[in-house]
Motif scaffolding. Structure first.
Motif, PDB file in Angstrom:
ATOM      1  N   MET A 225     -31.103  12.289  10.200  1.00 17.79           N
ATOM      2  CA  MET A 225     -29.798  11.579   9.932  1.00 17.79           C
ATOM      3  C   MET A 225     -28.404  11.940  10.463  1.00 17.79           C
ATOM      4  SD  MET A 225     -28.701  10.195   6.112  1.00 17.79           S
ATOM      5  CE  MET A 225     -30.330   9.471   5.561  1.00 17.79           C
ATOM      6  N   ALA A 226     -28.078  11.148  11.016  1.00 15.84           N
ATOM      7  CA  ALA A 226     -26.573  11.506  11.911  1.00 15.84           C
ATOM      8  C   ALA A 226     -25.644  11.834  10.246  1.00 15.84           C
ATOM      9  CB  ALA A 226     -26.050  10.419  12.579  1.00 15.84           C
ATOM     10  N   PRO A 227     -24.541  12.600  10.612  1.00 15.49           N
ATOM     11  CA  PRO A 227     -23.481  12.772   9.698  1.00 15.49           C
ATOM     12  C   PRO A 227     -22.864  11.397   9.069  1.00 15.49           C
ATOM     13  CG  PRO A 227     -23.144  14.562  11.276  1.00 15.49           C
ATOM     14  CD  PRO A 227     -24.158  13.583  11.729  1.00 15.49           C
ATOM     15  N   LYS A 228     -22.566  10.659   9.816  1.00 18.43           N
ATOM     16  CA  LYS A 228     -21.769   9.318   9.585  1.00 18.43           C
ATOM     17  C   LYS A 228     -22.901   8.448   8.853  1.00 18.43           C
ATOM     18  CE  LYS A 228     -19.247   5.397  10.884  1.00 18.43           C
ATOM     19  NZ  LYS A 228     -19.920   4.511  10.011  1.00 18.43           N
ATOM     20  N   GLU A 229     -23.983   8.444   9.058  1.00 20.10           N
ATOM     21  CA  GLU A 229     -25.132   7.633   8.236  1.00 20.10           C
ATOM     22  C   GLU A 229     -25.105   8.124   6.907  1.00 20.10           C
ATOM     23  OE1 GLU A 229     -29.000   6.663  10.258  1.00 20.10           O
ATOM     24  OE2 GLU A 229     -28.018   8.271  11.566  1.00 20.10           O
ATOM     25  N   ALA A 230     -25.134   9.784   6.823  1.00 20.70           N
ATOM     26  CA  ALA A 230     -25.192  10.150   5.331  1.00 20.70           C
ATOM     27  C   ALA A 230     -24.047  10.079   4.648  1.00 20.70           C
ATOM     28  CB  ALA A 230     -25.288  11.809   5.686  1.00 20.70           C
ATOM     29  N   LEU A 231     -22.609   9.928   5.288  1.00 24.34           N
ATOM     30  CA  LEU A 231     -21.409   9.412   4.592  1.00 24.34           C
ATOM     31  C   LEU A 231     -21.851   8.144   3.908  1.00 24.34           C
ATOM     32  CD1 LEU A 231     -18.791  10.290   3.429  1.00 24.34           C
ATOM     33  CD2 LEU A 231     -17.883  10.061   5.389  1.00 24.34           C
ATOM     34  N   ASP A 232     -22.057   7.427   4.831  1.00 27.74           N
ATOM     35  CA  ASP A 232     -22.289   5.798   4.465  1.00 27.74           C
ATOM     36  C   ASP A 232     -23.254   5.760   3.468  1.00 27.74           C
ATOM     37  OD1 ASP A 232     -20.464   5.116   6.655  1.00 27.74           O
ATOM     38  OD2 ASP A 232     -22.000   4.560   8.003  1.00 27.74           O
ATOM     39  N   LEU A 233     -24.263   6.435   3.302  1.00 26.78           N
ATOM     40  CA  LEU A 233     -25.353   5.972   2.120  1.00 26.78           C
ATOM     41  C   LEU A 233     -24.623   6.772   0.945  1.00 26.78           C
ATOM     42  CD1 LEU A 233     -28.621   7.767   3.151  1.00 26.78           C
ATOM     43  CD2 LEU A 233     -28.130   5.337   2.312  1.00 26.78           C
ATOM     44  N   LEU A 234     -23.609   7.487   0.877  1.00 26.59           N
ATOM     45  CA  LEU A 234     -22.992   8.092  -0.450  1.00 26.59           C
ATOM     46  C   LEU A 234     -21.794   6.844  -0.803  1.00 26.59           C
ATOM     47  CD1 LEU A 234     -22.309  11.711   0.579  1.00 26.59           C
ATOM     48  CD2 LEU A 234     -24.297  10.689  -1.114  1.00 26.59           C
ATOM     49  N   ARG A 235     -21.227   6.218   0.384  1.00 29.60           N
ATOM     50  CA  ARG A 235     -20.146   5.364  -0.097  1.00 29.60           C
ATOM     51  C   ARG A 235     -20.913   4.111  -0.805  1.00 29.60           C
ATOM     52  NH1 ARG A 235     -16.619   6.479   5.281  1.00 29.60           N
ATOM     53  NH2 ARG A 235     -14.609   7.226   4.411  1.00 29.60           N
ATOM     54  N   GLU A 236     -22.043   3.767  -0.081  1.00 32.51           N
ATOM     55  CA  GLU A 236     -22.951   2.641  -0.533  1.00 32.51           C
ATOM     56  C   GLU A 236     -23.186   2.935  -1.932  1.00 32.51           C
ATOM     57  OE1 GLU A 236     -27.189   1.152   0.536  1.00 32.51           O
ATOM     58  OE2 GLU A 236     -25.846   1.307   2.061  1.00 32.51           O
TER      59      GLU A 236
ATOM     60  N   LEU B 145     -32.582  23.626   5.848  1.00 35.71           N
ATOM     61  CA  LEU B 145     -32.693  22.225   5.420  1.00 35.71           C
ATOM     62  C   LEU B 145     -32.257  21.232   6.570  1.00 35.71           C
ATOM     63  CD1 LEU B 145     -32.414  22.573   1.529  1.00 35.71           C
ATOM     64  CD2 LEU B 145     -34.385  22.929   2.843  1.00 35.71           C
ATOM     65  N   GLY B 146     -31.321  21.692   7.131  1.00 32.07           N
ATOM     66  CA  GLY B 146     -30.694  20.714   8.255  1.00 32.07           C
ATOM     67  C   GLY B 146     -30.050  19.706   7.680  1.00 32.07           C
ATOM     68  N   VAL B 147     -29.153  19.906   6.777  1.00 35.03           N
ATOM     69  CA  VAL B 147     -28.179  18.806   6.327  1.00 35.03           C
ATOM     70  C   VAL B 147     -27.252  18.492   7.423  1.00 35.03           C
ATOM     71  CG1 VAL B 147     -28.886  19.166   3.760  1.00 35.03           C
ATOM     72  CG2 VAL B 147     -26.819  20.355   4.864  1.00 35.03           C
ATOM     73  N   PRO B 148     -27.047  17.246   7.327  1.00 38.68           N
ATOM     74  CA  PRO B 148     -25.948  16.839   8.467  1.00 38.68           C
ATOM     75  C   PRO B 148     -24.483  16.813   7.727  1.00 38.68           C
ATOM     76  CG  PRO B 148     -27.004  14.883   7.743  1.00 38.68           C
ATOM     77  CD  PRO B 148     -27.729  16.125   7.011  1.00 38.68           C
ATOM     78  N   LEU B 149     -24.439  16.882   6.487  1.00 39.91           N
ATOM     79  CA  LEU B 149     -23.270  16.452   5.885  1.00 39.91           C
ATOM     80  C   LEU B 149     -22.986  17.386   4.559  1.00 39.91           C
ATOM     81  CD1 LEU B 149     -20.712  14.585   5.387  1.00 39.91           C
ATOM     82  CD2 LEU B 149     -22.268  13.197   3.771  1.00 39.91           C
ATOM     83  N   ILE B 150     -21.918  17.927   4.550  1.00 43.41           N
ATOM     84  CA  ILE B 150     -21.298  18.659   3.467  1.00 43.41           C
ATOM     85  C   ILE B 150     -20.065  17.920   2.681  1.00 43.41           C
ATOM     86  CG2 ILE B 150     -20.370  21.058   2.397  1.00 43.41           C
ATOM     87  CD1 ILE B 150     -21.618  22.476   4.649  1.00 43.41           C
TER      88      ILE B 150
END
Length: 201
Positions: free
Chosen positions: A2-13, A92-97
């Motif tokens: 997953m791209a960083p922005k996709e991860a952030l969008d999931l959290l916002r949603e 683990l390769g997380v794209p977002l902190i």
């Protein structure tokens, strides 16, 4: 991955659903547990306060295996927190902190009382809040704002460390757009998460 922005969008949603009392019910069944027993692949790492009112999974409607969470009073970075985040990124390769402070944080309030009232705390509490004191000194506090500026400044300091003053484990994936570090503030009264410190802003 997953791209960083996709991860952030999931959290916002997820937080929008939480705000609208439409919280997602994550999968907690046996098959999910068995699948995750073989390995985890969270899409975000979270540095959050230990406060019992601030559970990241619930605020974003996430379930087992989705968030890699580091919690301590005042959402600060120590050796254990940094090592945990390094594991999340390099293994683990997380794209977002996400580094998240919150309204009415007791650890920040304690640091404010040390700075302004010369308060002292027994045991290890004083050592625990020591990293927050620079943020209190930098923040513009007033009766109207309360401790919120100090909470936000504490988040900014942690974000800045992860963006600029950390190991290559954090710096290299950020330089290549594979990792994003953002700051957030959670309002206990409304349930809203404000992502206020975004990369490049």
């Amino acid at each position: 991955m997953m791209a960083p922005k996709e991860a952030l969008d999931l959290l916002r949603e997820g937080n929008r659903a939480f705000l609208n009392d439409q919280g997602v019910i994550p999968a907690l069944d046996r098959d999910t547990r068995l699948r995750l027993a073989a390995g985890q692949s969270p899409f975000a790492a979270y540095v959050s306060c230990s406060d019992s009112r601030v559970p990241p999974e619930l605020l974003f409607g996430r379930g087992l295996g989705e968030l890699f969470i580091v919690r301590n009073a005042g959402n600060t970075l120590d050796t254990a927190a940094l090592g945990s985040l390094e594991f999340a990124v390099s293994v683990l390769g997380v794209p977002l902190i996400v580094v998240m402070g919150h309204e009415a944080c007791g650890a920040v309030q304690a640091a404010v009382s040390v700075v302004h009232d010369k308060a002292r705390f027994a045991g290890n509490i004083g050592k625990m809040i020591q990293p927050i004191i620079p943020a209190v000194l930098e923040a513009d506090l007033s009766c109207e704002t309360g401790i919120e500026p100090a909470v936000r400044q504490n988040v900014r300091r942690v974000v800045r460390e992860l963006r600029e003053d950390s190991s290559p484990i954090f710096l290299e994936p950020q330089a290549h757009g594979k990792l994003m570090v953002v700051g957030a503030y959670y309002r206990l009264t409304s349930g809203e998460v404000d992502f206020f410190d975004l990369a490049g802003k």
